[in-house]
Design an enzyme around this catalytic site. Structure first.
Site, PDB file in Angstrom:
ATOM      1  N   ALA A 194     -20.767 123.371 -81.995  1.00 66.90           N
ATOM      2  CA  ALA A 194     -19.345 123.150 -81.727  1.00 66.90           C
ATOM      3  C   ALA A 194     -18.892 123.704 -80.391  1.00 66.90           C
ATOM      4  O   ALA A 194     -17.798 123.406 -79.932  1.00 66.90           O
ATOM      5  CB  ALA A 194     -18.496 123.769 -82.840  1.00 66.90           C
TER       6      ALA A 194
ATOM      7  N   ARG B  65     -19.616 127.086 -69.023  1.00 63.28           N
ATOM      8  CA  ARG B  65     -20.383 127.354 -67.802  1.00 63.28           C
ATOM      9  C   ARG B  65     -21.275 126.182 -67.389  1.00 63.28           C
ATOM     10  O   ARG B  65     -21.795 126.165 -66.276  1.00 63.28           O
ATOM     11  CB  ARG B  65     -21.221 128.625 -67.996  1.00 63.28           C
ATOM     12  CG  ARG B  65     -20.391 129.897 -67.848  1.00 63.28           C
ATOM     13  CD  ARG B  65     -21.212 131.138 -68.122  1.00 63.28           C
ATOM     14  NE  ARG B  65     -21.350 131.383 -69.545  1.00 63.28           N
ATOM     15  CZ  ARG B  65     -22.077 132.381 -70.061  1.00 63.28           C
ATOM     16  NH1 ARG B  65     -22.727 133.200 -69.268  1.00 63.28           N
ATOM     17  NH2 ARG B  65     -22.142 132.551 -71.376  1.00 63.28           N
TER      18      ARG B  65
ATOM     19  N   GLY C 184     -15.504 131.529 -84.292  1.00 64.63           N
ATOM     20  CA  GLY C 184     -16.697 132.339 -84.460  1.00 64.63           C
ATOM     21  C   GLY C 184     -17.773 131.671 -85.285  1.00 64.63           C
ATOM     22  O   GLY C 184     -17.532 130.692 -85.996  1.00 64.63           O
TER      23      GLY C 184
END
Length: 509
Positions: free
Chosen positions: A14, A19, A84
Site C-alpha cells: 500500500a 522517494r 501502519g
C-alpha cells in the site's frame, strides 16, 4: 460453512514510495521480467497458500489491474489511510475472517527473496509451534532498518524501529527483514491491542512480538542464510542496486547449467527467459520477457530479444527482435529488426538492415540486406535481392505477398501486394511487380534505358562533372549502351533488357 484456511499470505503493497519520485506505485516498478510485487508473489507461491491477500493503497487501481494479470486468484484489500503495518494486516485479516493456521506477512518490495527462504521460515515456525516468527538477517549496514533485540539467553525480546531505538540498539546489525509467520488466532488477538504510541503515530506490526513475549507466548527468529535476499528499495538508486544483484544471480545460475556468458556485467537476462546448454551469450545482450535461446545458439554482441525464440545453433548478431521466431541454424543480422510474428525457418537468413514483420521466411531462404519484408510468405531457398520492398499497406488495409520456392527477386524491386511470385520465377532488378508472376517466368516492369548525349555539357556546364566528361570524350572513352539525343527515345525488347547477364545479376546474396 467454508473450510478454514490453513495458510494465508498477506503482502503489504500500500505504500506510496515517495522517494521513488514516480507516478508508478513503488511495487510496480520492473526488475528483470517482473515487478517488485511480482517477485514477492512468486517467492510465496510454493507455499500453496489457501488465500493470498494484497493490501493496496497508493495507486490502488494500478496495483489491482496488475494483480488481475499476474495473480488473478489474489484478493486486493484497500488500506485507504496508511496507518501502519499493523493496521494493514488487521484489515487484511478482516477481509478473510475464515483464515486460520499460519499467516505469512511479506513486504511488497523485497524482490530478491527466494521461495526456499520463505518455505524455511514457515517450516521453522510451524515446527516449533511458535506464536510468531520473524525473518532476520545480519547486515553490514543496518541504517534505516528495524533491529532484532535479544535477551541475555539469545531469545527475541522485541523488534525496534530505528527511529524509536536507543543508541545501543542502533548499534545492532541483526535486522528485521519485514517477513513474518504468525499463528492466526494469536495474531488477531495481538493486533487488537496495538497502540500508536511511537514516533510515527502508527500501528507497528513489529509491536505484536513484544506483546506476545509479555504474554509468555513462544516467538522465534529465523535467520536468512544470505542477507541480500532481504534487501528492499526506497529509491531508484537502491532499485538499480537490486537489479544488478539479481542480474548477477541469474547469470551465475545459467552459467552453472552450461551456458557461456562472455561478459556477465553487460548481459541482462529476465527471470522469465530461458537459455539452453552450450548457448553463447555475447556482451551487451538483453534477453527479455519469455525469450528462449536454444542449445549452441550464438546471441550477441549488442542484441535485444523480447519474447523471442531462437532455435538451436542459430546466430543473432547486433539485432533487435520482438515476438519473433528464429529457426534452427538460421542467421540474423547484423543490424536486423524482427518485429512480431516474424518467423524464420531452419537455415534461413535475414541480413544487414533488414526489417521483417508478420512474415514467414522459408527454409534456406535469404533476405541478405537493405530490405523490408511485411505480411509475406517466402518459400524455401528463395533469394530476395538488396533493397527489395514488400509493399503491404494501401493506406487502409494490409495485404499479403507470396514468393514461391527457389524464386529469385532482383535488387531494388517493389512487390505490390496482394501479389504472388511463383516457384522458380525470376523478377528483374528495378521492377515494380503488381501482378502475379507464374512459376518459372520472368517478371519485369523496367522502362528501357535512355542515354542523352551531351546533356551534362549543356545543363551542368562549369561543374567538375562536365570537366571530367570533356576529358573522357577527348580521350575517346565510350559511355557504353545506346545513346539518344535529347528528346529522342531508345526502344528495345523488354525481355532482353530485363534478363540477368554476365555483367551483373538481378539480386545479391
Amino acid at each position: 460453512m467454508p473450510q478454514p484456511h490453513l495458510r494465508t499470505v498477506v503482502v503489504l503493497a500500500a505504500g506510496e514510495g515517495k522517494r521513488m519520485k514516480s507516478a508508478l506505485p513503488k511495487v510496480l516498478h520492473p526488475l528483470l521480467g517482473r515487478t517488485l510485487l511480482g517477485h514477492v508473489l512468486t517467492a510465496a507461491a510454493p507455499l500453496a497458500a489457501d488465500r493470498t491477500v494484497v493490501v493496496v493503497g497508493h495507486g490502488a487501481e494500478q496495483v489491482r489491474a496488475h494483480l488481475t494479470e499476474i495473480a488473478p486468484g489474489a484478493t486486493p484489500v484497500l488500506q485507504a489511510q496508511q496507518l501502519g503495518t499493523g493496521h494493514a494486516v488487521r484489515i487484511a485479516l478482516e477481509a478473510v475472517p475464515e483464515a486460520s493456521g499460519t499467516v505469512v506477512v511479506i513486504n511488497g518490495d523485497v524482490p530478491l527473496l527466494r521461495a526456499e527462504t520463505v518455505a524455511a521460515l514457515v517450516a521453522a515456525h510451524e515446527g516449533e509451534g511458535a506464536a510468531a516468527t520473524v525473518l532476520a538477517a545480519e547486515v553490514p549496514d543496518p541504517t534505516g532498518l528495524g533491529r532484532i533485540v535479544r535477551d541475555a539467553a539469545g531469545r527475541l525480546e522485541q523488534i525496534v524501529e530505528e527511529r524509536d531505538a536507543t543508541p545501543a540498539q542502533r548499534a545492532l546489525r541483526e535486522i528485521n527483514a519485514g517477513i513474518y509467520a504468525f499463528d492466526a488466532v494469536r495474531l488477531r488477538d495481538a493486533l487488537g491491542k496495538l497502540s500508536t504510541d511511537n514516533d510515527q503515530g502508527e500501528e507497528y506490526l513489529t509491536d505484536v512480538f513484544g506483546l506476545l513475549v509479555s504474554a509468555g507466548e513462544p516467538v522465534g527468529v529465523h535467520v536468512a542464510a544470505d542477507h541480500v535476499e532481504t534487501l528492499g528499495c526506497n529509491d531508484r538508486v537502491e532499485l538499480a542496486g537490486l537489479r544488478r544483484l539479481l542480474r548477477d544471480r541469474v547469470n551465475e545460475a545459467w552459467m552453472r547449467t552450461g551456458v557461456s556468458i562472455l561478459d556477465p556485467e553487460t548481459t541482462w537476462i529476465d527471470v522469465t527467459a530461458a537459455v539452453e546448454r552450450d548457448a553463447v551469450i555475447d556482451q551487451n545482450t538483453q534477453l527479455r520477457g519469455t525469450t528462449v535461446v536454444g542449445a549452441q545458439a550464438v546471441v550477441g554482441p549488442d542484441v535485444t530479444l523480447i519474447d523471442t525464440v531462437v532455435g538451436a545453433a542459430a546466430t543473432v548478431l547486433r539485432s533487435h527482435a520482438v515476438g519473433a521466431e528464429v529457426g534452427p541454424g538460421a542467421s540474423v543480422g547484423p543490424y536486423a529488426y524482427l518485429r512480431p510474428a516474424a518467423r524464420l525457418a531452419e537455415k534461413s537468413k535475414v541480413g544487414t538492415f533488414v526489417e521483417v514483420k508478420n512474415s514467414e521466411v522459408g527454409p534456406g531462404a535469404k533476405v541478405p540486406h537493405l530490405s523490408y519484408v511485411g505480411d509475406a510468405t517466402i518459400g524455401a531457398k528463395a533469394n530476395i535481392g538488396a533493397a527489395t520492398i514488400f509493399v503491404n499497406y494501401d493506406g487502409v488495409n494490409k495485404h499479403r505477398t507470396v514468393v514461391g520456392e527457389a524464386a529469385f527477386i532482383g535488387c531494388d524491386t517493389s512487390l505490390i501486394a496482394p501479389v504472388e511470385v511463383g516457384a522458380g520465377a525470376y523478377v528483374a532488378a528495378g521492377s515494380a511487380i503488381s501482378q502475379d508472376v507464374p512459376p518459372g517466368a520472368l517478371g519485369v516492369t523496367r522502362a528501357p534505358q535512355r542515354s542523352i548525349e551531351g546533356w551534362v555539357a549543356r545543363k551542368r556546364a562549369g561543374t567538375v562533372s562536365a570537366a571530367a566528361a570533356e576529358r573522357a570524350l577527348a580521350e575517346g572513352a565510350s559511355g557504353g549502351g545506346p545513346v539518344a539525343r535529347e528528346g529522342e527515345a531508345i526502344h528495345g525488347d523488354a525481355e532482353t533488357v530485363g534478363r540477368p547477364s554476365a555483367a551483373g545479376d538481378t539480386a545479391t546474396e
